[in-house]
Write an enzyme that holds these catalytic residues in place. Structure first.
Site, short mmCIF file in Angstrom:
data_model
loop_
_atom_site.label_atom_id
_atom_site.label_comp_id
_atom_site.label_asym_id
_atom_site.label_seq_id
_atom_site.Cartn_x
_atom_site.Cartn_y
_atom_site.Cartn_z
N TYR A 168 0.51 -1.37 0.22
CA TYR A 168 -0.05 -0.34 -0.37
C TYR A 168 1.06 1.23 0.69
CZ TYR A 168 -3.62 -3.27 0.99
OH TYR A 168 -4.38 -4.41 0.42
N ARG A 315 -5.72 -15.84 10.30
CA ARG A 315 -6.17 -16.58 10.29
C ARG A 315 -6.79 -17.16 10.85
NH1 ARG A 315 -3.20 -18.41 4.57
NH2 ARG A 315 -1.61 -18.09 6.02
C1 LIG Z 1 -9.28 -11.90 5.07
C2 LIG Z 1 -7.37 -10.88 5.59
C3 LIG Z 1 -7.24 -9.41 5.46
C4 LIG Z 1 -6.41 -8.97 5.94
N1 LIG Z 1 -6.43 -7.94 5.61
C5 LIG Z 1 -5.42 -6.84 6.68
C6 LIG Z 1 -5.29 -6.08 6.75
O1 LIG Z 1 -6.09 -5.37 6.74
N2 LIG Z 1 -4.16 -5.24 7.01
C7 LIG Z 1 -2.76 -6.10 7.45
O2 LIG Z 1 -1.85 -5.53 7.53
N3 LIG Z 1 -2.92 -7.05 6.59
C8 LIG Z 1 -4.30 -8.01 6.43
N4 LIG Z 1 -4.26 -9.31 6.22
C9 LIG Z 1 -2.44 -9.98 6.53
C10 LIG Z 1 -3.05 -10.52 8.15
O3 LIG Z 1 -3.17 -9.20 9.15
C11 LIG Z 1 -2.00 -11.65 8.21
O4 LIG Z 1 -0.46 -11.19 8.28
C12 LIG Z 1 -1.61 -12.69 7.55
O5 LIG Z 1 -2.87 -13.77 7.12
C13 LIG Z 1 -0.72 -14.16 7.71
O6 LIG Z 1 -1.64 -14.23 8.97
P1 LIG Z 1 -1.40 -15.75 9.55
O7 LIG Z 1 -1.33 -16.48 8.57
O8 LIG Z 1 -1.52 -15.92 10.85
O9 LIG Z 1 -3.35 -15.08 9.36
C14 LIG Z 1 -5.22 -9.23 6.42
C15 LIG Z 1 -5.21 -11.36 6.01
C16 LIG Z 1 -6.41 -11.97 5.95
C17 LIG Z 1 -6.54 -13.16 5.66
#
Ligand SMILES: Cc1cc2nc3c(=O)[nH]c(=O)nc-3n(C[C@H](O)[C@H](O)[C@H](O)COP(=O)(O)O)c2cc1C
Length: 640
Positions: A168, A315
């Protein structure tokens, strides 16, 4: 157990009673005008009940030119944001609002010619250039981050997180792929970092000395010629001096191949920790690690070893908002672990226009307002017919609501298609989920009758008050000369090891089942040719697992034939037809069918004719993915 993960930490004036964080996750549940909706609040309430100490909200746009979800660029957003913060506080957690500007990734603004970026370089994703920001634009956006931080304080947030990750606006300034400026905001990595540093300094100036500021940064751009963690380390002293209190070490950008930010199942828990550690070694402030964490014990180890100070579970909190409470009670076996399939979350948001957040294995996520809040007033005798994902989910949800449930499955095992899918590389977690479902169903008192094929007579003579028909699909067999030869089998027989893997194999169908079967066969030492009638594989390379799958098959020299059909199979000769030309493959000792399925029609007439209340769900209704199966199974149960 979990002593390190559950130990407190203080950041400026914010006291956290454990080291667990929910990272920001966009939901698309907000109102169309960017204000917080009832759905947002219900979703957040469930996450806040998790016992995680710090919840960072989804992106909130600091300026209309870069707002693509919830807004914080005007005072009118404050009341809704305050409700969201209150919801988090009521559950005992602390709230940080994520401050965001999408820059050249703001699709609505790109379409209207109103998007801005460091340079007029098109986004990798959308291919449309933004307008290059003038000096006045830069000053204005920096100010808007400060204004937004003041609004976050007015909404009662305990902290703000500045979003400088994932491609971004702030990452665009950092990236040589987006920033080609020749003024003081472009050039070397240090000069490209100037904008980010000025944003942090402005926010610090506005919020005062005690208020915590988190900075989320992609520790590595994860793209060819992108910046590396070593580059980031070089700017950390300036970021800290500007006022950063916590660094949240994410990874990747919009253009990174295979959606690496929310990594697919090919990546292990904590795969990105080493970058967090590098950052931690370079600064004296707390660092948050993130990436594929589903196991609190592994997270505890990360904190214990000093690799990071806090751990974010994204997640996993969609799949099981109760997971930390279960872990605290030593019930780690009860945790529903995220599959990293991305079907309901990130890929749904990115690929399905207007769709809001879900979870493929937790139907409650994003649908919190639809889930009945109390057990059924009149418990019903429910027959669930079919023990795949749709049927198992329906059985669990119905039993949870207090219905008397019998689950019939004609084979000797539960799991439906997943029984086979769990055999393919990196999909063991899918099998774990089915085992989890089976355990939950049992503990909820569902009567499970495997090896029983429900007949029309059983339905007529039985006494179900409600039937949930989840009998799945049946295989289709293409009309090919020689299809009945012994060398021909279907994907399920191969995955189930009923048929041993051949040496030279032709797989017909390059959809997900065909591609994964090819992957499985390659692992068994087969040489594989994939034949697909469509001009390309329906498995998208821009999805996390899809990207990995294509890459593995390419590296294994699997040969693809697209826009191609099979005209005949004759002994070890397979004749292909492509653009009216024929080609013969020789020495083929196995042909595997992965050509898809169609819904089964069994029992449907009887249910209708006998006027038995029923729901048809999952592949029995229309052949689709896990997420549709679980959602329909759950909704049927909720609507009994
Ligand atoms: C549905 C979804 C929406 C996300 N939206 C954002 C967001 O708004 N801002 C951000 O910094 N990261 C966003 N992410 C990334 C997550 O914060 C995170 O870094 C990523 O899912 C990896 O972590 P995890 O493996 O525990 O899911 C999003 C991830 C998912 C799955």
């Amino acid at each position: 157990m979990l002593d390190h993960l559950l130990s407190p930490i203080t950041i400026r004036n914010m006291e956290l009673d454990n080291r667990c964080v929910i990272p920001p996750m966009g939901t698309n549940l907000g109102n169309p005008d960017g204000t917080v909706s009832e759905k947002n609040l219900a979703y957040m309430k469930r996450r806040a009940e998790s016992g995680v100490a710090l919840i960072i909200t989804e992106i909130t746009g600091v300026h209309p030119s870069g707002c693509v979800g919830l807004g914080i660029y005007d005072d009118r957003f404050i009341p809704g944001l305050r409700q969201m913060v209150d919801t988090i506080h009521q559950a005992g957690s602390k709230a940080a609002l994520q401050l965001h500007h999408a820059g050249r990734e703001a699709m609505p603004q790109l379409k209207k010619g109103e998007a801005i970026g460091p340079s007029a370089v098109p986004s990798f994703v959308y291919g449309i250039p933004p307008r290059e920001m003038s000096h006045d634009d830069i000053k204005m956006i920096i100010r808007s981050f400060g204004d937004a931080a003041i609004r976050a304080q007015a909404a009662g947030a305990d902290a703000v997180e500045i979003h400088a990750a994932h491609g971004y606006l702030l990452t665009q300034f950092l990236s040589v792929h987006a920033n080609q400026r020749t003024d003081e905001y472009g050039g070397s990595f240090k000069k490209r970092a100037r904008f980010v540093i000025e944003v942090v300094a402005e926010v610090r100036k506005r919020v005062g000395a005690d208020y915590p500021i988190l900075l989320r940064i992609s520790a590595e751009e994860f793209i060819k010629h992108g910046y590396l963690v070593e580059d980031v380390i070089g700017i950390l002293p300036d970021l800290v001096a500007a006022g950063t209190d916590v660094l949240h070490a994410s990874v990747g950008t919009h253009g990174s191949p295979g959606g690496i930010t929310s990594a697919p199942p090919e990546y292990d828990a904590g795969w990105n920790v080493w970058r967090a550690k590098k950052i931690k070694d370079a600064v004296d402030i707390p660092v948050i690690a993130v990436g594929r964490f589903t196991d609190p014990l592994i997270a505890d180890e990360v904190v214990a070893s000093g690799d990071a100070d806090m751990v974010a579970f994204g997640r996993q909190l969609l799949a099981d908002p109760d997971f930390l409470n279960k872990a605290r009670q030593g019930r780690t076996g009860d945790i529903r672990r995220c599959l990293a399939c991305n079907q309901g979350c990130i890929e749904r948001l990115m690929l399905e226009k207007g769709a809001s957040i879900r979870c493929a294995i937790n139907p409650e996520t994003g649908q919190e307002l639809l889930v009945p809040k109390k057990p059924a007033e009149t418990p019903r005798r429910v027959w669930v017919i079919g023990g795949g994902p749709a049927g198992m989910t329906a059985a669990l949800e119905a039993a949870t609501l207090g219905h008397e449930v019998t689950l019939y499955e004609k084979s000797d095992h539960l799991g439906g298609q997943v029984h086979f899918a769990r055999q393919v590389p990196f999909k063991k977690v899918y099998g774990d989920w089915i085992d989890w479902l089976a355990g939950r169903i049992e503990s909820r008192g569902v009567t499970v009758r495997t090896g029983v094929s429900v007949t029309d007579a059983m339905l007529e003579n039985g006494d179900p008050e409600v039937v949930i028909l989840a009998i799945g699909g049946k295989k289709t067999t293409p009309a090919i000369n020689g299809i009945d030869q012994p060398a021909v089998s279907d994907a399920w027989q191969v995955l189930n090891r009923e048929k041993p893997a051949g040496k030279q194999v032709v797989v017909i169908g390059a959809g997900l089942i065909g591609m994964e079967t090819a992957d499985f066969l390659v692992n068994q030492g087969s040489r594989v040719t994939l034949v697909e009638m469509l001009p390309h594989s329906p498995v998208l390379k821009i999805t996390g697992h899809g990207y990995q799958l294509h890459k593995r098959l390419r590296e294994a020299h699997v040969q693809f034939y697209f826009s191609t059909t099979i005209s005949s199979i004759d002994g070890d000769r397979v004749t292909l037809s492509h653009e009216n030309k024929e080609e013969i493959l020789e020495g083929i000792d196995q042909v595997v069918l992965a050509v898809g399925m169609k819904p089964r029609s069994d029992l449907k007439n009887t249910l209708r004719d006998k006027n038995i209340r029923h729901f048809i769900v999952g592949d029995a209704y229309q052949v689709r993915r896990i997420i549709e199966a679980t959602e329909e199974g759950a909704r049927a149960a909720w609507n009994i």
